[in-house]
Design a protein around this motif. Sequence first.
Motif, PDB file in Angstrom:
ATOM      1  N   VAL A  92     -84.131  -5.548   5.829  1.00  0.00           N
ATOM      2  CA  VAL A  92     -83.528  -6.526   6.321  1.00  0.00           C
ATOM      3  C   VAL A  92     -82.377  -7.493   5.145  1.00  0.00           C
ATOM      4  O   VAL A  92     -81.326  -8.133   5.064  1.00  0.00           O
ATOM      5  CB  VAL A  92     -84.216  -7.461   6.751  1.00  0.00           C
ATOM      6  N   GLU A  93     -82.861  -7.493   3.803  1.00  0.00           N
ATOM      7  CA  GLU A  93     -82.423  -8.493   2.854  1.00  0.00           C
ATOM      8  C   GLU A  93     -81.880  -7.778   2.395  1.00  0.00           C
ATOM      9  O   GLU A  93     -80.727  -8.838   1.728  1.00  0.00           O
ATOM     10  CB  GLU A  93     -83.514  -8.302   1.771  1.00  0.00           C
ATOM     11  N   GLU A  94     -81.581  -6.457   1.986  1.00  0.00           N
ATOM     12  CA  GLU A  94     -79.733  -5.244   2.115  1.00  0.00           C
ATOM     13  C   GLU A  94     -79.423  -6.093   2.882  1.00  0.00           C
ATOM     14  O   GLU A  94     -77.986  -5.936   2.482  1.00  0.00           O
ATOM     15  CB  GLU A  94     -80.381  -4.000   1.301  1.00  0.00           C
ATOM     16  N   ALA A  95     -79.163  -5.624   3.764  1.00  0.00           N
ATOM     17  CA  ALA A  95     -78.017  -6.439   4.880  1.00  0.00           C
ATOM     18  C   ALA A  95     -77.576  -7.504   5.253  1.00  0.00           C
ATOM     19  O   ALA A  95     -76.831  -8.447   4.792  1.00  0.00           O
ATOM     20  CB  ALA A  95     -78.584  -5.739   6.535  1.00  0.00           C
ATOM     21  N   ILE A  96     -78.269  -8.698   4.659  1.00  0.00           N
ATOM     22  CA  ILE A  96     -77.779  -9.996   4.873  1.00  0.00           C
ATOM     23  C   ILE A  96     -76.769 -10.350   3.355  1.00  0.00           C
ATOM     24  O   ILE A  96     -76.048 -11.009   3.022  1.00  0.00           O
ATOM     25  CB  ILE A  96     -79.653 -10.400   3.913  1.00  0.00           C
ATOM     26  N   LYS A  97     -78.070  -9.194   2.017  1.00  0.00           N
ATOM     27  CA  LYS A  97     -77.041  -9.171   0.771  1.00  0.00           C
ATOM     28  C   LYS A  97     -75.383  -8.954   0.853  1.00  0.00           C
ATOM     29  O   LYS A  97     -74.078  -9.167   0.550  1.00  0.00           O
ATOM     30  CB  LYS A  97     -77.342  -8.580  -0.217  1.00  0.00           C
ATOM     31  N   ALA A  98     -75.419  -7.443   1.817  1.00  0.00           N
ATOM     32  CA  ALA A  98     -74.053  -6.915   2.515  1.00  0.00           C
ATOM     33  C   ALA A  98     -73.159  -8.015   2.835  1.00  0.00           C
ATOM     34  O   ALA A  98     -72.256  -8.114   2.823  1.00  0.00           O
ATOM     35  CB  ALA A  98     -74.392  -6.121   2.643  1.00  0.00           C
ATOM     36  N   ILE A  99     -73.914  -8.740   4.259  1.00  0.00           N
ATOM     37  CA  ILE A  99     -73.226  -9.380   5.002  1.00  0.00           C
ATOM     38  C   ILE A  99     -72.833 -10.421   3.762  1.00  0.00           C
ATOM     39  O   ILE A  99     -71.750 -11.369   4.203  1.00  0.00           O
ATOM     40  CB  ILE A  99     -73.918 -10.422   6.008  1.00  0.00           C
ATOM     41  N   GLU A 100     -73.422 -11.321   2.977  1.00  0.00           N
ATOM     42  CA  GLU A 100     -72.773 -12.465   2.738  1.00  0.00           C
ATOM     43  C   GLU A 100     -72.127 -11.746   1.408  1.00  0.00           C
ATOM     44  O   GLU A 100     -70.974 -12.626   1.727  1.00  0.00           O
ATOM     45  CB  GLU A 100     -74.602 -12.588   1.941  1.00  0.00           C
ATOM     46  N   ALA A 101     -72.328 -10.854   1.185  1.00  0.00           N
ATOM     47  CA  ALA A 101     -71.023 -10.537   0.058  1.00  0.00           C
ATOM     48  C   ALA A 101     -69.548  -9.945   0.863  1.00  0.00           C
ATOM     49  O   ALA A 101     -68.416  -9.819  -0.049  1.00  0.00           O
ATOM     50  CB  ALA A 101     -71.414  -9.140  -0.929  1.00  0.00           C
ATOM     51  N   ALA A 102     -69.672  -9.602   2.234  1.00  0.00           N
ATOM     52  CA  ALA A 102     -68.266  -9.410   2.802  1.00  0.00           C
ATOM     53  C   ALA A 102     -67.196 -10.249   3.439  1.00  0.00           C
ATOM     54  O   ALA A 102     -67.360 -11.345   2.708  1.00  0.00           O
ATOM     55  CB  ALA A 102     -68.962  -8.825   4.605  1.00  0.00           C
ATOM     56  N   THR A 103     -66.487  -9.831   2.597  1.00  0.00           N
ATOM     57  CA  THR A 103     -64.601 -10.083   2.724  1.00  0.00           C
ATOM     58  C   THR A 103     -64.159  -9.964   4.127  1.00  0.00           C
ATOM     59  O   THR A 103     -63.359 -10.632   4.160  1.00  0.00           O
ATOM     60  CB  THR A 103     -64.187  -9.653   1.695  1.00  0.00           C
ATOM     61  N   GLU A 104     -64.396  -8.863   4.467  1.00  0.00           N
ATOM     62  CA  GLU A 104     -63.651  -8.446   5.648  1.00  0.00           C
ATOM     63  C   GLU A 104     -65.099  -8.193   7.573  1.00  0.00           C
ATOM     64  O   GLU A 104     -65.792  -8.016   6.916  1.00  0.00           O
ATOM     65  CB  GLU A 104     -62.485  -6.778   5.474  1.00  0.00           C
ATOM     66  N   ALA A 105     -63.346  -8.420   8.544  1.00  0.00           N
ATOM     67  CA  ALA A 105     -64.483  -7.601   9.271  1.00  0.00           C
ATOM     68  C   ALA A 105     -63.326  -7.413  10.611  1.00  0.00           C
ATOM     69  O   ALA A 105     -62.291  -7.448  10.440  1.00  0.00           O
ATOM     70  CB  ALA A 105     -65.197  -9.461   9.991  1.00  0.00           C
ATOM     71  N   PRO A 106     -63.774  -6.144  11.158  1.00  0.00           N
ATOM     72  CA  PRO A 106     -63.676  -5.594  12.518  1.00  0.00           C
ATOM     73  C   PRO A 106     -63.045  -6.421  13.154  1.00  0.00           C
ATOM     74  O   PRO A 106     -63.450  -7.794  13.492  1.00  0.00           O
ATOM     75  CB  PRO A 106     -64.350  -4.467  12.961  1.00  0.00           C
ATOM     76  N   GLU A 107     -61.976  -6.007  13.267  1.00  0.00           N
ATOM     77  CA  GLU A 107     -61.539  -6.781  15.061  1.00  0.00           C
ATOM     78  C   GLU A 107     -62.230  -6.758  16.271  1.00  0.00           C
ATOM     79  O   GLU A 107     -62.849  -5.441  16.694  1.00  0.00           O
ATOM     80  CB  GLU A 107     -59.917  -6.334  15.412  1.00  0.00           C
TER      81      GLU A 107
END
Length: 127
Positions: A92-107
């Motif tokens: 869960v902690e890794e997912a949080i970090k990845a989501i916070e760092a994400a700059t793109e999202a799918p449509e």
Amino acid sequence: MFANEIRMGGFKALVKYNFKEGMQAGVILAKTQGGHGSESRTGEIMKELTRYGSAARDVLPELRELIDMFNLQVENRQFPGGELNERRVGAVEEAIKAIEAATEAPELRSITAAGSANATGRPSTRH
């Protein structure tokens, strides 16, 4: 016995086709999954959630609550501590970090905005 696999399959289908409802479904699945095997299953769920990229930022507070819930289960002796819980919390902690760092999202798509249902929720017969 197979409820987790069925729920996981439905969740993965929502993610695969970029349905925004998949984000909430993933959080619910993570919170309500059975304890046996959850140390591995949580990682699968989180991996799928990160595919939403920055769009998943809306579920970050719930993911933080999930960490607290997992740790409380250990305190209440509802789940073993040590490595098993560390795997769940770490995922869960890794997912949080990845989501916070994400700059793109799918449509994203929406089940409710598909336009094929009328106000009653039944498919429209008009063409």
